[in-house]
Motif scaffolding. Structure first.
Motif, mmCIF file in Angstrom:
data_model
loop_
_atom_site.group_PDB
_atom_site.id
_atom_site.type_symbol
_atom_site.label_atom_id
_atom_site.label_comp_id
_atom_site.label_asym_id
_atom_site.label_seq_id
_atom_site.Cartn_x
_atom_site.Cartn_y
_atom_site.Cartn_z
ATOM 1 N N ALA A 185 66.129 -24.255 49.104
ATOM 2 C CA ALA A 185 65.212 -25.074 48.107
ATOM 3 C C ALA A 185 63.812 -25.213 48.737
ATOM 4 C CB ALA A 185 65.990 -26.156 47.655
ATOM 5 N N LEU A 186 63.823 -25.696 49.991
ATOM 6 C CA LEU A 186 62.550 -25.937 50.473
ATOM 7 C C LEU A 186 61.677 -24.597 50.926
ATOM 8 C CD1 LEU A 186 63.590 -28.650 53.134
ATOM 9 C CD2 LEU A 186 62.598 -28.965 50.957
ATOM 10 N N ALA A 187 62.382 -23.480 50.959
ATOM 11 C CA ALA A 187 61.608 -22.298 51.274
ATOM 12 C C ALA A 187 61.408 -21.740 49.826
ATOM 13 C CB ALA A 187 62.456 -21.424 51.992
ATOM 14 N N ASN A 188 62.044 -21.996 48.749
ATOM 15 C CA ASN A 188 61.679 -21.208 47.550
ATOM 16 C C ASN A 188 61.464 -22.590 46.463
ATOM 17 O OD1 ASN A 188 62.490 -18.403 48.011
ATOM 18 N ND2 ASN A 188 64.139 -19.593 48.975
ATOM 19 N N PRO A 189 60.481 -23.474 46.433
ATOM 20 C CA PRO A 189 60.506 -24.622 45.578
ATOM 21 C C PRO A 189 60.340 -24.244 44.144
ATOM 22 C CG PRO A 189 58.486 -24.473 46.930
ATOM 23 C CD PRO A 189 59.256 -23.637 47.500
ATOM 24 N N GLU A 190 59.579 -23.197 43.920
ATOM 25 C CA GLU A 190 59.080 -22.830 42.736
ATOM 26 C C GLU A 190 60.623 -22.170 41.922
ATOM 27 O OE1 GLU A 190 57.642 -21.585 45.145
ATOM 28 O OE2 GLU A 190 55.553 -22.221 45.051
ATOM 29 N N GLY A 191 61.249 -21.634 42.742
ATOM 30 C CA GLY A 191 62.616 -21.007 42.143
ATOM 31 C C GLY A 191 63.737 -22.008 42.078
ATOM 32 N N PHE A 192 63.645 -23.210 42.848
ATOM 33 C CA PHE A 192 64.410 -24.282 42.682
ATOM 34 C C PHE A 192 64.253 -24.992 41.511
ATOM 35 C CE2 PHE A 192 65.609 -28.902 42.927
ATOM 36 C CZ PHE A 192 66.916 -28.787 43.460
ATOM 37 N N ARG A 193 62.748 -25.049 41.174
ATOM 38 C CA ARG A 193 62.282 -25.821 39.812
ATOM 39 C C ARG A 193 62.732 -24.931 38.422
ATOM 40 N NH1 ARG A 193 56.519 -27.792 40.572
ATOM 41 N NH2 ARG A 193 56.859 -28.467 38.238
ATOM 42 N N LEU A 194 62.846 -23.639 38.889
ATOM 43 C CA LEU A 194 63.125 -22.917 37.706
ATOM 44 C C LEU A 194 64.608 -23.014 37.352
ATOM 45 C CD1 LEU A 194 62.170 -20.637 35.838
ATOM 46 C CD2 LEU A 194 62.907 -18.812 37.411
ATOM 47 N N ILE A 195 65.532 -23.052 38.211
ATOM 48 C CA ILE A 195 66.678 -23.078 37.877
ATOM 49 C C ILE A 195 67.382 -24.493 37.731
ATOM 50 C CG2 ILE A 195 67.194 -20.852 38.684
ATOM 51 C CD1 ILE A 195 68.605 -21.941 41.159
ATOM 52 N N TYR A 196 66.679 -25.283 38.589
ATOM 53 C CA TYR A 196 67.080 -26.728 38.462
ATOM 54 C C TYR A 196 66.326 -27.890 37.620
ATOM 55 C CZ TYR A 196 71.049 -24.919 41.150
ATOM 56 O OH TYR A 196 72.209 -24.294 41.787
ATOM 57 N N GLY A 197 65.130 -27.431 37.392
ATOM 58 C CA GLY A 197 64.257 -28.394 36.917
ATOM 59 C C GLY A 197 63.959 -28.444 35.396
ATOM 60 N N ASP A 198 62.795 -28.615 35.024
ATOM 61 C CA ASP A 198 62.513 -28.423 33.694
ATOM 62 C C ASP A 198 62.583 -27.238 33.095
ATOM 63 O OD1 ASP A 198 61.931 -31.317 33.689
ATOM 64 O OD2 ASP A 198 59.654 -31.069 33.953
ATOM 65 N N PRO A 199 63.361 -26.917 31.835
ATOM 66 C CA PRO A 199 63.488 -25.902 31.434
ATOM 67 C C PRO A 199 62.237 -25.069 30.833
ATOM 68 C CG PRO A 199 64.250 -27.451 29.736
ATOM 69 C CD PRO A 199 63.928 -28.151 31.218
ATOM 70 N N VAL A 200 62.092 -23.753 30.772
ATOM 71 C CA VAL A 200 60.818 -23.340 30.281
ATOM 72 C C VAL A 200 60.916 -23.342 28.824
ATOM 73 C CG1 VAL A 200 59.816 -20.967 29.888
ATOM 74 C CG2 VAL A 200 60.965 -21.493 31.867
ATOM 75 N N PRO A 201 59.930 -24.284 28.314
ATOM 76 C CA PRO A 201 59.622 -24.372 26.784
ATOM 77 C C PRO A 201 60.093 -23.235 25.868
ATOM 78 C CG PRO A 201 57.935 -25.540 27.831
ATOM 79 C CD PRO A 201 58.698 -24.411 28.822
ATOM 80 N N GLY A 202 61.000 -23.160 25.041
ATOM 81 C CA GLY A 202 61.240 -21.883 24.039
ATOM 82 C C GLY A 202 62.065 -20.854 24.659
ATOM 83 N N TYR A 203 62.359 -20.979 25.899
ATOM 84 C CA TYR A 203 63.150 -20.091 26.335
ATOM 85 C C TYR A 203 64.505 -19.819 26.046
ATOM 86 C CZ TYR A 203 66.012 -17.373 29.777
ATOM 87 O OH TYR A 203 66.918 -16.477 30.113
ATOM 88 N N ARG A 204 65.059 -18.598 25.573
ATOM 89 C CA ARG A 204 66.397 -18.494 24.985
ATOM 90 C C ARG A 204 66.876 -17.592 25.858
ATOM 91 N NH1 ARG A 204 66.872 -17.903 18.723
ATOM 92 N NH2 ARG A 204 69.049 -18.079 19.448
#
Length: 241
Positions: free
Chosen positions: A109-128
Motif C-alpha cells: 500500500a505504501l509503495a502503491n498509494p494511488e493503486g490503494f486509493r483506486l481499489i479501497y478509496g473513493d470510487p471513480v464517479p460514474g464507473y460501471r
C-alpha cells in the motif's frame, strides 16, 4: 529475409503499443493522485501524453475499460504480494504467517498509494464495473488470504468465540461463495473474525496512506508492528522463536 523484416516490424509495433499502454495507465494513476478519482479521463490522459484524443481511443475504447484494466492490474499486484509473503512464512508458525501477510499488505500500500486509493478509496464517479467485477480472480485471492489468517488463528482462538451467535445468513452470499469452498471446516464465527482482523489492518494502513498519521506520529511503522503484536496476543497465539 522479407519474412524476418515483417516479423521485426510487428515486434517493434507490439513493443511500442505495450509501452504506450503502460504509460497511459501510469498517467491515469498520477492524475488520480493529484486530482482525485474523477480526474481519470481519456482526454486528460491524452493531453498529458501529447496525444490526440482519437489516438488514445485506439488503446482503450472507453474510460471504463481503462479503469477496469487499472483495477485488475492493481488488485493482481496486491494479491501477488500478500500471497508470496504468506507462502514464505513457516506454515507451523501462525503468528509469523499473519504478520508476514499483514506487513506485505502495508508495504504494498505504501509503495502503491494511488493503486490503494483506486481499489479501497473513493470510487471513480460514474464507473460501471463489468459483470462479475473488475478483478474477480485477484479479489478472490485477497479474500481467501484474509480468511486464511483467521483459519491459522482459529485453533488457538476458537474457544474465545464459543458464545458467538453469527450464522451463515449474516454474510454476503458472494463472500461465502469464495471462502467456504476453501475453508469448509471453519464456522461462521471464524469468518467474522477474518473481517475483524481485516478492520484492524486496513484501518491503520488507510490512515497512513491518506496522510492522517503524519501529524500524529513519526513512527507509523512501530505503531503498525505494535498493533500486529497485540492482534496476535489477543488471538492466544504464542510466536515461535
Amino acid at each position: 529475409m522479407e519474412s524476418a523484416t515483417v516479423g521485426s516490424t510487428r515486434g517493434r509495433r507490439e513493443r511500442l503499443r505495450a509501452e504506450t499502454t503502460a504509460e497511459i495507465k501510469q498517467v491515469a494513476l498520477e492524475l488520480m493522485a493529484s486530482g482525485g478519482p474523477d480526474a481519470i479521463t481519456l482526454r486528460a490522459i491524452a493531453r498529458e501524453m501529447g496525444m490526440t484524443a482519437n489516438a488514445i481511443y485506439g488503446y482503450f475504447a472507453t474510460r471504463d475499460d481503462l479503469v477496469t484494466t487499472l483495477i485488475n492490474d492493481v488488485y493482481t499486484s496486491l494479491a501477488d504480494a500478500v500471497d508470496a509473503a504468506w507462502d514464505t512464512a513457516p506454515a507451523k508458525d501462525p503468528a509469523r504467517r499473519i504478520q508476514a501477510w499483514a506487513s506485505a499488505f502495508r508495504d504494498w500500500a505504501l509503495a502503491n498509494p494511488e493503486g490503494f486509493r483506486l481499489i479501497y478509496g473513493d470510487p471513480v464517479p460514474g464507473y460501471r464495473a463489468p459483470e462479475g467485477g473488475a478483478a474477480p480472480d485477484a479479489a478472490h485471492r485477497v479474500c481467501t488470504g484474509l480468511t486464511a489468517l483467521a483459519a491459522a488463528a482459529w485453533p488457538h482462538a476458537g474457544h474465545l468465540y464459543a458464545d458467538s451467535d453469527f450464522q451463515w445468513s449474516d454474510f454476503d452470499a458472494g463472500l461465502l461463495g469464495k471462502v467456504r469452498p476453501a475453508f469448509p471446516d471453519l464456522p461462521p464465527a471464524a469468518v467474522a473474525l477474518a473481517l475483524r482482523m481485516w478492520g484492524h489492518l486496513h484501518g491503520l494502513v488507510s490512515l497512513e496512506v491518506y496522510g492522517h498519521l503524519h501529524t500524529q506520529t513519526i513512527s507509523p511503522d512501530k505503531l503498525f508492528r505494535e498493533e500486529l503484536a497485540q492482534l496476535v496476543r489477543s488471538l492466544g497465539i504464542v510466536p515461535k522463536g
